[in-house]
Design an enzyme around this catalytic site. Structure first.
Site, PDB file in Angstrom:
ATOM      1  N   HIS A 258      38.302  54.906  43.526  1.00 24.45           N
ATOM      2  CA  HIS A 258      39.443  54.454  42.733  1.00 24.45           C
ATOM      3  C   HIS A 258      40.557  55.494  42.734  1.00 24.45           C
ATOM      4  CE1 HIS A 258      37.042  51.276  40.253  1.00 24.45           C
ATOM      5  NE2 HIS A 258      37.431  50.824  41.435  1.00 24.45           N
ATOM      6  N   HIS A 402      38.964  44.738  51.363  1.00 28.05           N
ATOM      7  CA  HIS A 402      39.220  46.177  51.509  1.00 28.05           C
ATOM      8  C   HIS A 402      39.386  46.571  52.975  1.00 28.05           C
ATOM      9  CE1 HIS A 402      38.775  47.537  47.372  1.00 28.05           C
ATOM     10  NE2 HIS A 402      37.746  46.716  47.245  1.00 28.05           N
TER      11      HIS A 402
END
Length: 426
Positions: A258, A402
């Site tokens: 993150h 992703h």
């Protein structure tokens, strides 16, 4: 594993192959969850976040001319599903989980046992999907985006906090006494996409508020490690889920992946704000992006093996040594964006950071090819601490979001975002 390719060749191959792999996920209700061999896992249902991500990706593929007719058909399918099958016609908003098959009358079958609550995280992806599909001129996408904005205004956006709330019961009661950085991070992502689709600067104002509070205020206090968990009154809760370091959405500790994702998003935010001519006081972004990037990089190999552990404590010690494919994808994307942005800046340390980012672009690319890509388009979603295939946190190969975004970033600018940039290149 695949032969090591240079990054542009890898991106070209993977975008085509990821598109083809993702096509397998189509089910009558929308898009299903793909298993280890690429077959839909009916027991995992059709989940809102996956349906939105797939719709977003097929909108991008259509704009990029990758199987354009089929990609457009699948983007249409995704928007139709979000406007009909996932909609809670009684209370508004979208169900988190429906079954992959429709009933005999062609109606969806919500699974309120597996997906009982409405979630800011998944609803943010509705805005992302609708925004990309709007740019791709998919029928019904703009109407979906307008409704998603209405729901955000009514329930998710907390103006006083400058961030979004986390979850409600189906009928919008029982607001959860928890706030999360993850849902807010993806809300920022959706705001950037929505701005590109609508030119509405309110989205940038909301994105700037989220980033300022979670990164400039909170992460700065923790040496650029992002506190993930907060109480309902937005007090940092470092003990939340201490017994669940491998939780897929709310693991305890800091999450280096993150950190990388925030690097990309705040740099994209700054670019969007500059392009819009707004003054939103984002002068902190340069320092924060460098700090977040270096902090996340420091996690590489800290448990004596190549790769990045899923979670660490706030001193940087590994907590979960599982390796997630999405972490490397975001690390690669952040490295690409960092190199592009810091090349333009002449501040102290910028040149060194560009050199560092360029080096890691190559290293992350090689790691992905040697450890994660089983064959073109098939990315192993999780490895253990010895880089062997695992399924402790993630079973199967749920989606292509992703990996696809990382591959698109190889050839796209920082600003505008994915869909708008691809449309400009047509």
């Amino acid at each position: 594993m695949c032969k090591i390719l240079d990054l542009p060749s890898l991106a070209a191959r993977e975008l085509l192959s990821l598109c083809e792999f993702g096509m397998r996920s189509q089910v009558p209700a929308g898009f299903g969850y793909l298993g280890p061999e690429g077959a839909v896992m009916p027991e995992m249902g059709a989940q809102l976040w996956i349906n939105c991500r797939m719709t977003h990706m097929f909108s991008l593929f259509a704009l990029a001319g990758i199987h354009p007719e089929r990609s457009r058909e699948l983007a249409i399918h995704g928007i139709h599903s979000l406007r009909t099958h996932f909609v809670d016609h009684e209370y508004g908003g979208w169900f988190s989980w429906i079954e992959t098959e429709l009933d005999a009358s062609g109606q969806p079958r919500p699974n309120l046992e597996k997906g009982p609550r409405k979630e800011a995280y998944a609803h943010a992806f509705v805005i992302l999907a609708a925004s990309s599909a709007t740019v791709a001129e998919i029928p019904g996408a703009r109407e979906l985006l307008d409704e998603a904005r209405r729901i955000q205004d009514a329930y998710w956006w907390d103006k006083a906090a400058g961030r979004v709330r986390e979850s409600y019961a189906r009928d919008w009661t029982d607001l959860e006494n928890y706030r999360g950085a993850n849902a807010n991070m993806h809300t920022l992502e959706s705001c950037l996409a929505a701005f590109d689709a609508t030119a509405d600067t309110e989205y940038l104002r909301r994105g700037a508020s989220i980033a300022t509070k979670i990164i400039n205020d909170s992460a700065r206090e923790y040496d650029w490690k992002v506190p993930e968990h907060y109480t309902g009154s937005w007090r940092i809760d470092l003990d939340y889920n201490r017994d669940r370091p491998t939780d897929p959405f709310r693991p305890w500790g800091a999450t280096p992946g993150h950190g990388f994702e925030w690097v990309r998003l705040i740099l994209q935010l700054q670019g969007a704000v500059e392009a819009a001519g707004l003054n939103l006081k984002l002068e902190w972004v340069h320092e924060a992006a460098a700090g977040l990037y270096r902090s996340a990089l420091a996690a590489w190999g800290t448990d004596d093996a190549a790769g990045i552990p899923y979670t660490t404590d706030f001193e940087g010690r590994p907590v979960s040594s599982q390796r997630m494919h999405w972490v490397i994808c975001e690390a690669l994307g952040a490295s690409l964006v960092t190199a592009k942005c810091f090349t333009r800046w002449a501040g102290q340390g910028s040149a060194d950071l560009v050199i560092t980012a360029d080096k890691w672009v190559e290293r992350f690319s090689e790691y992905a090819q040697s450890s994660l890509i089983e064959s073109p388009g098939r990315w192993c979603h999780e490895l253990d601490g010895h880089n062997r295939p695992a399924a402790l946190t993630w079973s199967g190969k749920p989606d292509i979001y992703h990996a696809g975004q990382a591959m698109f970033l190889v050839n796209l600018p920082v600003q505008p975002g994915f869909a708008a940039a691809l449309k400009k290149t047509k």
